[in-house]
Design an enzyme around this catalytic site. Structure first.
Site, PDB file in Angstrom:
ATOM      1  CE  LYS A 121      -1.094  -0.639   4.929  1.00  0.00           C
ATOM      2  NZ  LYS A 121      -0.869  -2.088   5.090  1.00  0.00           N
ATOM      3  CB  THR A 122       4.010   2.268   1.699  1.00  0.00           C
ATOM      4  OG1 THR A 122       3.502   2.019   3.010  1.00  0.00           O
ATOM      5  CG2 THR A 122       4.898   3.500   1.731  1.00  0.00           C
ATOM      6  CD  GLU A 165       0.814   3.313   3.934  1.00  0.00           C
ATOM      7  OE1 GLU A 165       1.122   2.411   4.693  1.00  0.00           O
ATOM      8  OE2 GLU A 165       1.622   4.189   3.558  1.00  0.00           O
TER       9      GLU A 165
END
Length: 474
Positions: A121-122, A165
Site C-alpha cells: 500500500k505504501t 495509505e
C-alpha cells in the site's frame, strides 16, 4: 467513533506521538488547512525539526501540561491509555479522535483514494501520487513513508484529489469514505487483533462498504483474498476493476481479469510491461524493479484513469516514481559490497525483497539482518519467516521489536532461526550487522530488514566494510 460534536468546528489539534510517520503527515495536513497544531513525541528526530519548520509547536516528552484545554486530541492505536497527555484529555472530557479520523477531516470535500492491503500500500499510494503529479494534477498525499522527491510523506496539493495509505492493522481505514479503493492483497496479517483469516477478510468487506455511492474498487486478481473481495463487491453492484498478469489469475476470481499485464519484465533496477484494458493498451516503464511493483503500478494506473487522467499520460507518468524510503532503499557502497534497507515485516514482503536483492546481486551473495516486528506476528508466522529468509545466503536474526506489544513468554527470534539451520540468532542488532558485514564476500548485497529500529544498524555495516577496505589497502 469517538468524534465529538465540536471536532468539525475546532481550530486546534494536539497530536500525541506526532513524530511517527503517519502522525506527522496528519499534523502537516491540518496545519496546511490553517488550523492550530501542536504535538509531543518521546524523543527528538529529524521529523520533529521538519514539523517545527512548518510552524507546528512540538514538545519532547509526554506531559499533561502540553495539552491545550480547547484542543481535539489525536491518537494512534500505539498510544496507551496510561499516557499522561491522553489521561489528562480524558479527565477533562476533551474530544479524542483516531489519526484516521483526523486525516478524514483534513481530506473533507476532496476525491479521496484509499490504498489498502496487507502489503504494497505504501508503494502503490506513493506511485499513484507521483504519477498524478507528473501528469499535471496536484493531489494531496498522506503516505506512511518518506517519498524522496517530496522529502516527506505528506503534501497538501491545490487539486481536489487526496491519495492516502489506508491501514487495516487496527481497522481505522473504516473511518474513510473513498471515491476509489485500491486493495493490493488481503493476505492474513495482524492476527493478534483479528484472530482468523475469516475475520481479517471480513474487515476488507466492511471497508468496501465504506465506498461512496458510485465509487470504484480496484483489486489485484492474483491474490485469493483480493479476488474473493472483488467477487463479493460485484454481487453488491459496485464498480469493480481487477488486474493480473496473464495466466496468474486466482481461481477465486471466477473468470478473467479486467486489466491484463503482459510482457512483464524486470531486472535489478527497472521493470516494464504492457497493460491491456479492453481496447486500451499502454506501455509502462518503471524506475523501480520487481514484478510486485508492476502489479502496484497497474493498480495506480487504473485509479489514475478512473480519476480522469488520460490512459497514455498516466502510463508514461508512472516512470516519475523513484521509490520510497525503506523500500529496498540503497544506503551505500564500499568497494563492491552494497547495502540496502527494507521495511519488509511479513513473510511475503521478506521473500519479495530478498528476490529483488537476488536479482540485483547477480552472481554475488545476498545477506540479510532481520529484526522481527511484534511478538504476535513472530509467533503466527515463524515457520513462514524462515522459509522467506532462506532466499538469502547468510541470515542473521536479532531480537524482536515489540513496538506496541509487551513480551510474550517463550516467543523469541529463535522460533524463526530454529526452522532454518544456517540462520544465526544474534540478539543485538548492531552486533548482528557487524557480523553479517564481515561474512559477506565481494560483489555481495546486504539488506537490513524490518519495520522497527533495524535501519539504524546500517551504519555498523558501512563502518565494518570501511575498516576491511582500509585494512586491505595498506
Amino acid at each position: 467513533s469517538e468524534e465529538g460534536p465540536e471536532v468539525s468546528t475546532s481550530h486546534r489539534f494536539h497530536l500525541i506521538g506526532i513524530g511517527g510517520a503517519g502522525m506527522s503527515v496528519v499534523a502537516e495536513l491540518l496545519k496546511d488547512r490553517g488550523l492550530e497544531v501542536s504535538g509531543s513525541d518521546q524523543k527528538e528526530s529529524p521529523i520533529l525539526d521538519h514539523l517545527r519548520d512548518a510552524g507546528i509547536e512540538v514538545f519532547v516528552g509526554h506531559d499533561a501540561a502540553h495539552v491545550p484545554a480547547d484542543a481535539v486530541v489525536v491518537v494512534s492505536t500505539a498510544v496507551r491509555e496510561s499516557n499522561p497527555e491522553l489521561a489528562e484529555a480524558r479527565r477533562r472530557g476533551q474530544s479524542v479522535i483516531h489519526r484516521s479520523q483526523a486525516l478524514a477531516l483534513a481530506a473533507s470535500g476532496m476525491r479521496f483514494v484509499a490504498v489498502a492491503g496487507a502489503h504494497g500500500k505504501t508503494t502503490t499510494s506513493a506511485m499513484l501520487s507521483m504519477a498524478l503529479r507528473d501528469a499535471g494534477e496536484d493531489p494531496s498525499i498522506a503516505v506512511g513513508a518518506v517519498i524522496p522527491q517530496l522529502g516527506s510523506g505528506a503534501y497538501l496539493g491545490s487539486g481536489d484529489v487526496f491519495v492516502a495509505e489506508a491501514d487495516e492493522s487496527d481497522g481505522s481505514f473504516l473511518n474513510y469514505t473513498p471515491w476509489i479503493e485500491i486493495v493490493t492483497n488481503v493476505e492474513p496479517d495482524h492476527l493478534d487483533r483479528y484472530g482468523s483469516r475469516e475475520a481479517f477478510e471480513q474487515v476488507f468487506v466492511d471497508f468496501v462498504g465504506c465506498l461512496r455511492p458510485g465509487g470504484t474498487l480496484v483489486c489485484c486478481g492474483e491474490d485469493g483474498g483480493s479476488a474473493r473481495l472483488a467477487r463479493y463487491a460485484r454481487t453488491q453492484g459496485i464498480d469493480t476493476v481487477t488486474y493480473a498478469r496473464s495466466g496468474h489469475e486466482s481461481s477465486d476470481l471466477g473468470g478473467s481479469t479486467d486489466v491484463i499485464i503482459e510482457e512483464a519484465l524486470t531486472d535489478g533496477h527497472t521493470a516494464s510491461a504492457l497493460l491491456a484494458w479492453g481496447d486500451v493498451k499502454a506501455e509502462i516503464h518503471l524506475a523501480v524493479p520487481g514484478i510486485h511493483n508492476l502489479l502496484n503500478a497497474c493498480a495506480a494506473w487504473i485509479a489514475g484513469v478512473r480519476l480522469g487522467t488520460d490512459a497514455q499520460t498516466m502510463a508514461h507518468s508512472l516512470a516519475a516514481f523513484a521509490g520510497t524510503s525503506r523500500r529496498f532503499e540503497f544506503k551505500g557502497q564500499v568497494g563492491t559490497r552494497r547495502l540496502f534497507d527494507d521495511y519488509a515485516h511479513h513473510p511475503t514482503e521478506v521473500a519479495a525483497a530478498l528476490q529483488q536483492a537476488r536479482t540485483a546481486a547477480g552472481d554475488g551473495e545476498v545477506s540479510v539482518v532481520f529484526q522481527p516486528h511484534l511478538y504476535s506476528r513472530t509467533q503466527a508466522f515463524a515457520e513462514r519467516f524462515a522459509q522467506a529468509l532462506s532466499h538469502a545466503d547468510h541470515v542473521y536474526v536479532c531480537d524482536i521489536y515489540g513496538a506496541r506489544e509487551d513480551p510474550v513468554p517463550g516467543v523469541t527470534s529463535q522460533l524463526i532461526t530454529s526452522h532454518l539451520s544456517r540462520a544465526h540468532y544474534v540478539p543485538d542488532m548492531h552486533e548482528a550487522a557487524r557480523m553479517a558485514a564481515r561474512e559477506l564476500s565481494e560483489d555481495g548485497i546486504l539488506v537490513t530488514m524490518g519495520a522497527g529500529s533495524i535501519t539504524q544498524a546500517g551504519s555498523d555495516v558501512l563502518d565494518e566494510w570501511e575498516h576491511v577496505e582500509q585494512g586491505s589497502g595498506q
